[in-house]
Design a protein around this motif. Structure first.
Motif, mmCIF file in Angstrom:
data_model
loop_
_atom_site.group_PDB
_atom_site.id
_atom_site.type_symbol
_atom_site.label_atom_id
_atom_site.label_comp_id
_atom_site.label_asym_id
_atom_site.label_seq_id
_atom_site.Cartn_x
_atom_site.Cartn_y
_atom_site.Cartn_z
ATOM 1 N N ASP A 49 -15.854 -94.860 70.939
ATOM 2 C CA ASP A 49 -16.680 -93.834 70.419
ATOM 3 C C ASP A 49 -16.758 -92.687 71.422
ATOM 4 N N GLU A 50 -16.643 -92.955 72.743
ATOM 5 C CA GLU A 50 -16.361 -91.805 73.555
ATOM 6 C C GLU A 50 -15.128 -91.126 73.468
ATOM 7 N N PHE A 51 -13.954 -91.931 73.256
ATOM 8 C CA PHE A 51 -12.886 -91.109 73.061
ATOM 9 C C PHE A 51 -12.932 -90.315 71.652
ATOM 10 N N ARG A 52 -13.389 -90.770 70.501
ATOM 11 C CA ARG A 52 -13.535 -90.143 69.100
ATOM 12 C C ARG A 52 -14.313 -88.914 69.601
ATOM 13 N N ARG A 53 -15.357 -88.937 70.172
ATOM 14 C CA ARG A 53 -16.290 -87.406 70.479
ATOM 15 C C ARG A 53 -15.460 -86.537 71.230
ATOM 16 N N ARG A 54 -14.742 -86.821 72.392
ATOM 17 C CA ARG A 54 -14.133 -86.158 73.130
ATOM 18 C C ARG A 54 -12.944 -85.624 72.356
ATOM 19 N N ALA A 55 -12.033 -86.370 71.807
ATOM 20 C CA ALA A 55 -11.025 -85.876 70.774
ATOM 21 C C ALA A 55 -11.520 -84.928 69.625
ATOM 22 N N GLY A 56 -12.495 -85.032 69.349
ATOM 23 C CA GLY A 56 -13.291 -84.050 68.364
ATOM 24 C C GLY A 56 -13.628 -82.693 68.930
ATOM 25 N N ASN A 57 -13.849 -82.752 70.061
ATOM 26 C CA ASN A 57 -13.987 -81.612 70.747
ATOM 27 C C ASN A 57 -12.735 -80.592 71.242
ATOM 28 N N GLU A 58 -11.641 -81.275 71.105
ATOM 29 C CA GLU A 58 -10.392 -80.792 71.585
ATOM 30 C C GLU A 58 -9.922 -79.596 70.674
ATOM 31 N N THR A 59 -10.332 -79.579 69.281
ATOM 32 C CA THR A 59 -9.795 -78.460 68.607
ATOM 33 C C THR A 59 -10.229 -77.262 69.037
ATOM 34 N N GLU A 60 -11.559 -77.185 69.318
ATOM 35 C CA GLU A 60 -12.358 -75.907 69.873
ATOM 36 C C GLU A 60 -11.742 -75.780 71.162
ATOM 37 N N ALA A 61 -11.487 -76.554 71.972
ATOM 38 C CA ALA A 61 -11.003 -76.277 73.530
ATOM 39 C C ALA A 61 -9.494 -75.873 73.237
ATOM 40 N N PHE A 62 -8.878 -76.026 72.312
ATOM 41 C CA PHE A 62 -7.363 -75.677 72.122
ATOM 42 C C PHE A 62 -7.424 -74.200 71.688
ATOM 43 N N SER A 63 -8.507 -73.810 70.721
ATOM 44 C CA SER A 63 -8.702 -72.616 70.280
ATOM 45 C C SER A 63 -9.116 -71.589 70.969
ATOM 46 N N GLN A 64 -10.008 -71.999 72.175
ATOM 47 C CA GLN A 64 -10.357 -71.055 72.882
ATOM 48 C C GLN A 64 -9.328 -71.052 74.194
ATOM 49 N N ALA A 65 -8.653 -71.772 74.342
ATOM 50 C CA ALA A 65 -7.419 -71.639 75.259
ATOM 51 C C ALA A 65 -6.386 -70.627 74.719
ATOM 52 N N GLU A 66 -6.348 -70.859 73.373
ATOM 53 C CA GLU A 66 -5.254 -69.797 72.691
ATOM 54 C C GLU A 66 -5.877 -68.517 72.892
ATOM 55 N N LYS A 67 -6.882 -67.998 72.854
ATOM 56 C CA LYS A 67 -7.673 -66.906 72.685
ATOM 57 C C LYS A 67 -7.634 -66.390 74.225
ATOM 58 N N ARG A 68 -7.891 -67.246 75.163
ATOM 59 C CA ARG A 68 -7.731 -66.830 76.570
ATOM 60 C C ARG A 68 -6.578 -66.440 76.873
ATOM 61 N N LEU A 69 -5.559 -67.164 76.462
ATOM 62 C CA LEU A 69 -4.103 -66.666 77.117
ATOM 63 C C LEU A 69 -3.605 -65.369 76.506
ATOM 64 N N ARG A 70 -4.015 -65.299 75.132
ATOM 65 C CA ARG A 70 -3.798 -64.023 74.600
ATOM 66 C C ARG A 70 -4.396 -62.749 75.054
ATOM 67 N N SER A 71 -5.629 -63.079 75.737
ATOM 68 C CA SER A 71 -6.287 -62.048 76.331
ATOM 69 C C SER A 71 -5.770 -61.669 77.624
ATOM 70 N N ALA A 72 -5.367 -62.701 78.330
ATOM 71 C CA ALA A 72 -4.530 -62.603 79.592
ATOM 72 C C ALA A 72 -3.235 -61.897 79.464
#
Length: 141
Positions: A49-72
């Protein structure tokens, strides 16, 4: 006047590499998401359950990382443009000073009455450079 202490080519290369990493993130996220989904199917209990919860949050984390890399990447291109503009300003000031220093005593005396036209002889200050844009971050002009 002193040169601007800035890695002009390195900053644009870094901008390109940051942009390329941002481009690669969605593919990495899809691959990781697929692998996570396969792992989550067979993982039962509270750790699953904990794995699924954390894995579900990764899409947003990847999206934010992509935005931060482009901004940098864009920030490095902006820094390149500011440093280039400052170097161009210094080069122009040096050329004006050299023109003034090259004048003879008679011309300098004449300049006292009509004004020093060294800047006019050298020409206008350079216009600001355009900020390079991704993915290539190639300077124009």
């Amino acid at each position: 006047m002193a040169r601007v202490d800035f890695d002009f080519s390195g900053s644009l290369e870094l901008a390109r590499e940051l942009w390329q990493l941002a481009v690669a993130l969605p593919s990495m996220e899809r691959h990781r998401s697929g692998a996570s989904a396969a792992a989550a199917d067979d993982w039962l209990g509270p750790h699953g359950d904990e794995f699924r919860r954390r894995a579900g949050n990764e899409t947003e984390a990847f999206s934010q990382a992509e935005k931060r890399l482009r901004s940098a990447a864009n920030s490095w291109a902006e820094a390149w443009a500011r440093a280039t503009d400052e170097q161009n300003r210094r080069d122009h000031a040096d050329a004006v000073a050299a023109e003034h220093a090259s004048r003879g005593a008679g011309e300098k005396f004449f300049d006292l009455f009509v004004g020093d036209d060294s800047a006019h002889v050298v020409g206008l200050s350079p216009a600001p450079v355009a900020i390079p844009v991704g993915p290539g971050f190639v300077p124009t002009g």
